[in-house]
Design a protein around this motif. Structure first.
Motif, PDB file in Angstrom:
ATOM      1  N   ALA A 178       0.886  -1.185  -0.171  1.00 44.89           N
ATOM      2  CA  ALA A 178      -0.012  -0.087  -0.014  1.00 44.89           C
ATOM      3  C   ALA A 178       0.943   1.314  -0.058  1.00 44.89           C
ATOM      4  CB  ALA A 178      -0.736   0.122   1.258  1.00 44.89           C
ATOM      5  N   MET A 179       0.590   2.441  -0.815  1.00 47.15           N
ATOM      6  CA  MET A 179       1.335   3.470  -0.893  1.00 47.15           C
ATOM      7  C   MET A 179       0.544   4.685  -0.829  1.00 47.15           C
ATOM      8  SD  MET A 179       4.240   2.459  -3.907  1.00 47.15           S
ATOM      9  CE  MET A 179       2.821   1.763  -5.031  1.00 47.15           C
ATOM     10  N   ILE A 180       0.899   5.746  -0.047  1.00 44.18           N
ATOM     11  CA  ILE A 180       0.354   6.919  -0.426  1.00 44.18           C
ATOM     12  C   ILE A 180       1.348   7.890  -0.847  1.00 44.18           C
ATOM     13  CG2 ILE A 180       0.617   7.465   1.968  1.00 44.18           C
ATOM     14  CD1 ILE A 180      -2.108   9.273   1.799  1.00 44.18           C
ATOM     15  N   ASP A 181       0.787   8.744  -1.933  1.00 42.51           N
ATOM     16  CA  ASP A 181       1.696   9.848  -2.133  1.00 42.51           C
ATOM     17  C   ASP A 181       1.459  11.185  -1.241  1.00 42.51           C
ATOM     18  OD1 ASP A 181       2.209  12.608  -3.548  1.00 42.51           O
ATOM     19  OD2 ASP A 181       2.744  11.327  -5.401  1.00 42.51           O
ATOM     20  N   PHE A 182       2.507  11.759  -0.865  1.00 41.75           N
ATOM     21  CA  PHE A 182       2.579  12.582   0.305  1.00 41.75           C
ATOM     22  C   PHE A 182       1.416  13.844  -0.079  1.00 41.75           C
ATOM     23  CE2 PHE A 182       5.660  10.391   2.379  1.00 41.75           C
ATOM     24  CZ  PHE A 182       5.979  11.109   3.578  1.00 41.75           C
ATOM     25  N   GLU A 183       0.996  13.988  -1.359  1.00 42.55           N
ATOM     26  CA  GLU A 183       0.384  15.043  -1.644  1.00 42.55           C
ATOM     27  C   GLU A 183      -1.203  14.625  -0.776  1.00 42.55           C
ATOM     28  OE1 GLU A 183       0.582  17.800  -3.418  1.00 42.55           O
ATOM     29  OE2 GLU A 183       2.746  17.554  -3.684  1.00 42.55           O
TER      30      GLU A 183
END
Length: 356
Positions: A178-183
């Protein structure tokens, strides 16, 4: 392949290693929920009732095919089919070159590194969630590239190489990504109408006029994004950034899990609509899987989830002049055993995280 110089660097002498192992480890404890777990337990659990919310999540979020070659897949650790524990690699990704198609690919070498890396372990009995932060400058063996900082793996070979690196470090297979872009932190803070955190260290974000006083600070938009990104303003650098990320995530979790949010379909849709485009999952980790896992974790007290930073063996300098964190062989072996035997509770009890 490790060179003699690399070996000398990491294992300089037994007495030096022992001194480093005895140093006080910088670890953080607190009320922590990752952004993905927040959405899992709150928004997507609400989706159990509002099916269309799951559809919206699937259509807005991204998926990535990891595309391991046959040789790479065969080289990955083997997980016992009877082992129902779950290991998730959770990444916070900061795109360095958003104008190129490559910057979003993540299944190959890309022009970016990961600012935040966490290994989430969920035991078979689903009684707890353990979230272990890994320091991005930890000097480790990257398959095919020799010794380098952990977060260099993404820039060298994308997420598949990072997964191989983490799996090799602990000889443990990762089940999901799972990944989240810091934006996405900025969009989440906006959707919630601001996130209030208790800021311990007053600071001004580097190259900005954004001042964050001590005490309660309400973060929204760009100010929220800079709060979770900032490290140059602190003597402890990445350690304080990780602590601030946890503060933000904890505060956001409380707001998302509040009855006023869960009972407000409009607010839930707004959160999914704004944040989902910044989330990326492995192909098998879709909304239905997340909701199922969320229901299994319904009895977990989100205010007492276990989170800690993986201990390292001190700061050093690599042969090419980089500032690095030496990997602790003791911590690696202990954590590997805990993951392989689903005994993370015992590891945390024997190695209680210290307050910073």
């Amino acid at each position: 392949m490790k060179t003699e110089q690399d070996q000398d660097l990491v294992f300089s002498s037994r007495s030096a290693r022992n001194r480093l192992e005895r140093k006080k480890k910088k670890r953080t404890r607190g009320i922590v929920v990752s952004v993905v777990v927040v959405l899992l337990l709150a928004v997507l659990s609400a989706g159990y009732v509002l099916f269309d919310l799951q559809r919206q999540f699937n259509s807005k979020s991204n998926s990535v095919a990891l595309g391991f070659s046959d040789a790479q897949e065969q080289a990955r650790p083997i997980k016992d089919p009877d082992d129902k524990s779950m290991n998730i690699l959770l990444l916070g990704v900061d795109h360095a070159d958003e104008d190129t198609a490559q910057s979003a690919a993540l299944d190959e070498a890309v022009s970016q590194r990961s600012d935040s890396m966490m290994l989430v372990h969920i035991p078979e009995d689903r009684s707890q969630v353990y979230v272990m932060s890994m320091v991005r400058d930890m000097y480790v063996e990257i398959p095919g590239y020799g010794m380098n900082k952990l977060n260099a793996a993404i820039s060298l070979g994308g997420v598949p190489l990072l997964m191989q690196t983490v799996e090799g470090l602990f000889d443990t297979k990762l089940d999901h990504l799972a990944m989240i872009d810091f934006e996405g932190f900025r969009e989440l803070s906006t959707a919630l109408g601001g996130v209030t955190v208790d800021n311990e260290i007053p600071f001004t974000a580097n190259d900005t006029d954004y001042f964050y006083p001590a005490g309660d600070v309400t973060l929204q938009g760009d100010r929220a994004l800079r709060f979770v990104r900032e490290r140059k303003s602190f003597t402890s650098g990445d350690y304080q950034r990780v602590a601030n990320q946890r503060k933000f995530i904890s505060a956001a979790a409380k707001q998302v899990l509040s009855s006023s949010t869960l009972a407000n379909p409009v607010k839930l849709y707004e959160i999914v609509d704004k944040v989902s485009p910044y989330l990326t999952f492995g192909q098998e980790f879709d909304a239905a899987t997340l909701v199922g896992l969320g229901l299994q974790l319904k009895n977990v007290d989100t205010e007492n989830m276990e989170m800690f930073t993986m201990p390292t063996a001190g700061t050093s300098t690599s042969a090419d002049g980089q500032s690095i964190e030496l990997a602790s062989e003791l911590a690696i072996s202990q954590i590997a055993e805990a993951l392989q035997t689903d005994s993370m509770a015992a590891y945390v009890q024997e190695n209680p995280p210290e307050t910073p």
